[in-house]
Design a protein around this motif. Structure first.
Motif, mmCIF file in Angstrom:
data_model
loop_
_atom_site.group_PDB
_atom_site.id
_atom_site.type_symbol
_atom_site.label_atom_id
_atom_site.label_comp_id
_atom_site.label_asym_id
_atom_site.label_seq_id
_atom_site.Cartn_x
_atom_site.Cartn_y
_atom_site.Cartn_z
ATOM 1 N N ALA A 131 0.813 -1.220 0.000
ATOM 2 C CA ALA A 131 0.000 0.000 0.000
ATOM 3 C C ALA A 131 0.845 1.268 0.000
ATOM 4 N N ALA A 132 1.967 1.275 0.696
ATOM 5 C CA ALA A 132 2.772 2.492 0.810
ATOM 6 C C ALA A 132 3.698 2.633 -0.384
ATOM 7 N N PRO A 133 3.850 3.843 -0.918
ATOM 8 C CA PRO A 133 4.736 4.034 -2.070
ATOM 9 C C PRO A 133 6.201 4.078 -1.651
ATOM 10 N N ALA A 134 7.074 3.568 -2.516
ATOM 11 C CA ALA A 134 8.513 3.659 -2.281
ATOM 12 C C ALA A 134 9.001 5.065 -2.633
ATOM 13 N N THR A 135 10.102 5.468 -2.034
ATOM 14 C CA THR A 135 10.629 6.811 -2.237
ATOM 15 C C THR A 135 11.674 6.800 -3.353
ATOM 16 N N PRO A 136 11.501 7.611 -4.424
ATOM 17 C CA PRO A 136 12.505 7.645 -5.502
ATOM 18 C C PRO A 136 13.759 8.388 -5.050
ATOM 19 N N VAL A 137 14.915 7.818 -5.388
ATOM 20 C CA VAL A 137 16.205 8.420 -5.060
ATOM 21 C C VAL A 137 17.066 8.451 -6.334
ATOM 22 N N ARG A 138 18.148 9.206 -6.246
ATOM 23 C CA ARG A 138 19.054 9.354 -7.392
ATOM 24 C C ARG A 138 20.484 9.294 -6.873
ATOM 25 N N GLN A 139 21.300 8.580 -7.630
ATOM 26 C CA GLN A 139 22.691 8.428 -7.226
ATOM 27 C C GLN A 139 23.492 9.647 -7.665
ATOM 28 N N THR A 140 24.318 10.147 -6.737
ATOM 29 C CA THR A 140 25.209 11.272 -7.004
ATOM 30 C C THR A 140 26.622 10.886 -6.597
ATOM 31 N N PRO A 141 27.619 11.693 -6.962
ATOM 32 C CA PRO A 141 28.986 11.378 -6.515
ATOM 33 C C PRO A 141 29.112 11.332 -4.994
ATOM 34 N N ALA A 142 28.226 12.048 -4.296
ATOM 35 C CA ALA A 142 28.272 12.039 -2.831
ATOM 36 C C ALA A 142 27.432 10.929 -2.223
ATOM 37 N N TYR A 190 17.499 12.030 -2.256
ATOM 38 C CA TYR A 190 16.120 12.029 -2.711
ATOM 39 C C TYR A 190 16.036 12.694 -4.085
ATOM 40 N N ALA A 191 15.161 12.148 -4.919
ATOM 41 C CA ALA A 191 14.988 12.714 -6.260
ATOM 42 C C ALA A 191 14.313 14.071 -6.213
ATOM 43 N N THR A 192 13.509 14.331 -5.185
ATOM 44 C CA THR A 192 12.863 15.629 -4.992
ATOM 45 C C THR A 192 13.301 16.196 -3.650
ATOM 46 N N THR A 193 13.173 17.509 -3.516
ATOM 47 C CA THR A 193 13.670 18.155 -2.303
ATOM 48 C C THR A 193 12.821 17.818 -1.076
ATOM 49 N N GLN A 194 11.530 17.724 -1.238
ATOM 50 C CA GLN A 194 10.641 17.421 -0.129
ATOM 51 C C GLN A 194 9.722 16.262 -0.524
ATOM 52 N N PRO A 195 10.207 15.044 -0.474
ATOM 53 C CA PRO A 195 9.378 13.915 -0.911
ATOM 54 C C PRO A 195 8.241 13.650 0.082
#
Length: 278
Positions: free
Chosen positions: A107-118, A122-127
């Motif tokens: 039921a709960a949605p997963a949170t999208p993330v993005r890989q960075t050099p650091a 999070y893919a968005t600033t305020q998920p």
């Protein structure tokens, strides 16, 4: 009454002229005023602790002790069955936390993330997905506690009372902890592997987890807090309300008087002057 006639109501006087206290009647079977087993049959001094040898008023009366309610074998067997039922119900509800955790992940949605050099961010600033995960967990566990209390009240009628309340409260707390651990671990290994090895710019998702609840440890003792307590809270409140609205003082179904009387014995007549047939 002449001086030569003894007065039974007069206080006895000792030979030395001092006034003696009237003798008190001693309980039957207690020679010298002491309880059975008192050394030498001497009277029990004032202020003797009740734990002193022979100071127990039931000492020497094993038949009376055996007839006490808490000493009967039936009472001990009933208490053992109540403890076994309480632990069994709590364990069953705790095991049901596993499918509850799967339902939470679905039921709960997963949170999208993005890989960075650091690292992964999070893919968005305020998920909103982490807040939704907490909300879904709260609703599911609260509903689970309410349904568990109703089911236990209906199915275990003969065990209604403090034992049922304790069982459903402990079971709700255990189910919430199991659901949290099962849900947060689904996809966790994949997320950790991608967070360590994925090249920058790779998009993936973070599994559900709780931000408004968890377990703190005070030495060896765990202390759940936050929305992990909602299942136990819902179960305890629902079970208490059902007990408060129960129509039976014992909380268990009792036979009700339907207003009818049993038929008279054969040959019995209630008319004045009639004699029962012999």
């Amino acid at each position: 009454m002449t001086p030569d006639t003894p007065d039974p109501e007069r206080t006895r006087e000792r030979t030395d002229g001092a006034e003696a206290r009237p003798e008190r009647e001693q309980p039957p079977g207690w020679p010298g005023g002491g309880p059975p087993g008192w050394p030498g049959g001497l009277p029990v001094p004032a202020g003797t602790p009740v734990t002193a040898p022979g100071a127990d008023p039931l000492a020497g009366h094993p038949g009376v002790v055996a007839q006490l309610p808490w000493a009967s074998p039936e009472t001990r067997r009933s208490a053992g069955r109540a403890v076994t039922t309480t632990l069994g119900v709590a364990a069953l509800l705790t095991a049901l936390g596993a499918p509850l955790g799967l339902l939470w992940v679905w039921a709960a949605p997963a949170t999208p993330v993005r890989q960075t050099p650091a690292g992964a961010v999070y893919a968005t600033t305020q998920p909103e997905q982490p807040i939704a995960a907490d909300g879904w967990f709260s609703l599911l566990t609260l509903g689970f506690g309410v349904l568990a209390a109703i089911a236990l009240w209906v199915l275990l009628r003969r065990r209604r009372g403090p034992a049922g309340l304790l069982a459903v409260t402990l079971g709700g707390l255990g189910a919430a902890v199991v659901a949290w651990q099962v849900g947060r671990r689904i996809g966790l290994s994949t997320f950790q592997r991608l967070a360590e090895t994925a090249p920058p710019g790779t998009a993936f998702t973070k599994p559900v987890d709780l931000r408004a609840g968890g377990v703190d440890w005070f030495g060896p003792l765990p202390l759940p807090h936050g929305n992990l307590l909602l299942a136990a809270f819902g179960a305890a409140v629902t079970y208490t309300l059902l007990a408060g609205w129960s129509r039976w003082p014992s909380l268990r179904p009792e036979p009700e008087f339907d207003g009818g009387w049993p038929p008279p014995a054969p040959g019995f007549s209630s008319a004045p002057g009639d004699q029962p047939a012999r």
